[in-house]
Design a protein around this motif. Structure first.
Motif, PDB file in Angstrom:
ATOM      1  N   GLY A  19       0.839  -1.192   0.000  1.00 46.80           N
ATOM      2  CA  GLY A  19       0.000   0.000   0.000  1.00 46.80           C
ATOM      3  C   GLY A  19       0.876   1.245   0.000  1.00 46.80           C
ATOM      4  N   LEU A  20       0.362   2.304  -0.591  1.00 46.32           N
ATOM      5  CA  LEU A  20       1.075   3.580  -0.622  1.00 46.32           C
ATOM      6  C   LEU A  20       0.199   4.631   0.048  1.00 46.32           C
ATOM      7  N   ILE A  21       0.726   5.255   1.093  1.00 46.44           N
ATOM      8  CA  ILE A  21      -0.028   6.278   1.828  1.00 46.44           C
ATOM      9  C   ILE A  21       0.641   7.619   1.527  1.00 46.44           C
ATOM     10  N   SER A  22      -0.039   8.423   0.727  1.00 47.74           N
ATOM     11  CA  SER A  22       0.609   9.584   0.102  1.00 47.74           C
ATOM     12  C   SER A  22      -0.013  10.889   0.573  1.00 47.74           C
ATOM     13  N   SER A  23       0.097  11.177   1.860  1.00 51.90           N
ATOM     14  CA  SER A  23      -0.542  12.369   2.410  1.00 51.90           C
ATOM     15  C   SER A  23       0.047  13.650   1.833  1.00 51.90           C
ATOM     16  N   VAL A  24       1.306  13.612   1.369  1.00 53.11           N
ATOM     17  CA  VAL A  24       1.970  14.829   0.884  1.00 53.11           C
ATOM     18  C   VAL A  24       1.708  15.061  -0.599  1.00 53.11           C
ATOM     19  N   THR A  25       1.804  14.004  -1.420  1.00 54.11           N
ATOM     20  CA  THR A  25       1.715  14.211  -2.872  1.00 54.11           C
ATOM     21  C   THR A  25       0.343  13.865  -3.456  1.00 54.11           C
ATOM     22  N   GLU A  26      -0.462  13.093  -2.710  1.00 53.46           N
ATOM     23  CA  GLU A  26      -1.819  12.751  -3.190  1.00 53.46           C
ATOM     24  C   GLU A  26      -2.789  12.807  -2.009  1.00 53.46           C
ATOM     25  N   ALA A  27      -3.095  14.024  -1.558  1.00 55.04           N
ATOM     26  CA  ALA A  27      -3.909  14.172  -0.339  1.00 55.04           C
ATOM     27  C   ALA A  27      -5.251  13.451  -0.483  1.00 55.04           C
ATOM     28  N   PHE A  28      -5.730  12.914   0.628  1.00 58.73           N
ATOM     29  CA  PHE A  28      -6.994  12.158   0.605  1.00 58.73           C
ATOM     30  C   PHE A  28      -7.996  12.714   1.622  1.00 58.73           C
ATOM     31  N   CYS A  29      -7.906  14.023   1.867  1.00 53.04           N
ATOM     32  CA  CYS A  29      -8.767  14.627   2.893  1.00 53.04           C
ATOM     33  C   CYS A  29     -10.255  14.571   2.529  1.00 53.04           C
ATOM     34  N   HIS A  30     -10.560  14.517   1.229  1.00 55.05           N
ATOM     35  CA  HIS A  30     -11.964  14.591   0.797  1.00 55.05           C
ATOM     36  C   HIS A  30     -12.785  13.415   1.319  1.00 55.05           C
ATOM     37  N   GLU A  31     -12.099  12.336   1.657  1.00 51.64           N
ATOM     38  CA  GLU A  31     -12.834  11.171   2.202  1.00 51.64           C
ATOM     39  C   GLU A  31     -12.460  10.894   3.649  1.00 51.64           C
ATOM     40  N   CYS A  32     -11.770  11.841   4.288  1.00 52.01           N
ATOM     41  CA  CYS A  32     -11.248  11.537   5.626  1.00 52.01           C
ATOM     42  C   CYS A  32     -12.374  11.450   6.659  1.00 52.01           C
ATOM     43  N   ASN A  33     -12.527  10.278   7.238  1.00 51.59           N
ATOM     44  CA  ASN A  33     -13.630  10.031   8.188  1.00 51.59           C
ATOM     45  C   ASN A  33     -13.075   9.674   9.563  1.00 51.59           C
ATOM     46  N   ARG A  34     -11.876  10.252   9.873  1.00 52.88           N
ATOM     47  CA  ARG A  34     -11.163   9.894  11.101  1.00 52.88           C
ATOM     48  C   ARG A  34     -11.124  11.029  12.110  1.00 52.88           C
ATOM     49  N   ALA A  35     -11.239  10.659  13.351  1.00 51.40           N
ATOM     50  CA  ALA A  35     -10.990  11.585  14.464  1.00 51.40           C
ATOM     51  C   ALA A  35     -10.022  10.898  15.415  1.00 51.40           C
TER      52      ALA A  35
END
Ligand code: SF4
Length: 384
Positions: free
Chosen positions: A293-309
């Protein structure tokens, strides 16, 4: 010698007494309706930090120069009890939480953690299903604790491991912990029946990128899913620089130079990792070879689906990993008239409905809020 302190909590965050009007507004929240934030995202994933302490000093999270021997960790009395954590977790399930991740610091440092796991594993989602209960650990203590965690009802595990090379690993954890302890922890977890284990590797350019292929080769075909995480500007103390970020696209290219791979569909909405499976010699997907898996918070932000607190170990709710302030929840449970479960759930709903966080998307757009870098809450306090 004066104590080293970083202001984890400032006056702005002290809970303000609720006016009768505010309380009435919160009590009017209908928990049966969809609880969405300002960007129409539901809350589905609660990460719970059970300690702000760790036995590692990874420079991207808890640099030794800041988190010294004299660092003022939270006093025991400030930590949420297991009962308080369970009360808040149960309240969060009424908003639609389906997944709970136990984090830290290093959660296995918290005594009797299996008792908390037992309490959380008894909770149910809105539709009566068991929660997806997982834990993130550096696995240095896992060999000793795996059986008890399994018996208590933990279903999945994520292990942080940044290198196979013992010298690089010892340098990165900066406490001279041998990689053998972590590998033994993973083997023990497999032997006691954990079938869903992920390994997270934070890739820092100039430090461990030459470990990417050896790590993939080591876990390929073992059933353990390996994920590569782009080095992030979490907290206010890791001295993050963009030129030390190795974009996930480069990581994928390095892997594909060795193995043919194919993109896999997301398992659930809000999943942080982009998944890739290995192809066999005929070009067909071979699940027995596993996945990365690739977790790309810097180059491919995924905030639009972020369901975390994230719930900090002293009872504050944070709406984003890069938050600068949180919302006090603990006082609801420790006041002279402790709040009932419904009000706790409504208070969480009220807090979530105010949420508009999308830090990584803003970073990618080049519009980081001023002053954010100095005030970001430490990841070791709210969990990854
Ligand atoms: S930056 Fe914040 S809002 Fe965006 S994905 Fe991460 S935690 Fe969620």
């Amino acid at each position: 010698m004066s104590k080293t302190t970083i202001p984890l909590i400032d006056a702005r965050q002290r809970p303000v007494a609720l006016t009768a009007e505010a309380r009435a507004a919160i009590q009017a929240i209908d928990l049966n309706g969809p609880i969405l934030d300002q960007l129409s995202r539901p809350l589905r994933d609660l990460r719970i930090s059970v300690t702000d302490r760790c036995n590692f000093r990874c420079s991207y999270c808890m640099p030794k120069s800041v988190f010294t021997r004299d660092y003022a960790y939270l006093p025991q009395s400030d930590l949420l009890s297991f009962e308080e954590i369970t009360t808040i977790a149960q309240a969060s399930t009424r908003l639609g939480v389906r997944k709970i991740r136990i984090t830290g610091g290093e959660p296995l440092l918290r005594k009797n953690l299996d008792i908390l796991i037992g309490q959380l594993s008894a909770l149910r989602t809105l539709d009566g299903q068991p929660l997806d209960l997982t834990l993130t650990t550096n696995a240095s203590l896992l060999a000793k604790k795996a059986q008890a965690l399994k018996d208590a009802g933990l279903t999945r595990l994520t292990v942080s491991l940044d290198a196979l090379d013992d010298n690089i690993f010892r340098a990165m954890n900066d406490m001279d912990f041998p990689v053998a302890d972590v590998l033994e922890g993973i083997d023990t977890a497999l032997s006691v029946g954990f079938s869903d284990i992920k390994v997270n590797m934070v890739v820092k350019r100039g430090t461990n990128q030459d470990q990417i292929v050896p790590m993939a080769a080591h876990f390929r075909g073992t059933g353990v899913a390996l994920r590569f995480i782009e080095y992030m500007d979490v907290g206010a103390s890791n001295g993050w620089r963009m030129d030390e970020v190795l974009p996930s696209a480069d990581v994928l290219a390095m892997l594909q130079a060795h193995w043919p791979m194919q993109a896999l569909p997301a398992k659930s909405k809000g999943e942080t990792a982009k998944r890739y499976g290995y192809l066999d010699g005929n070009g067909n997907l071979d699940p027995s070879l596993g996945e990365v898996g690739l977790i790309s918070s810097v180059t491919e932000a995924f905030c639009h689906e972020c369901n975390r607190a994230r719930l900090s170990t002293d009872g504050r709710l944070f709406a984003c990993l890069f938050a600068t302030q949180g919302t006090e929840i603990k006082h609801l449970l420790r006041s002279a008239e402790p709040a009932d479960a419904t009000f706790v759930a409504q208070y969480l709903a009220h807090t979530w409905q105010q949420r508009q966080d999308q830090y990584s998307a803003l970073r990618q757009a080049g519009v980081i809020p001023a002053g954010n870098a100095r005030e970001r809450i430490e990841m070791s306090y709210i969990g990854g």
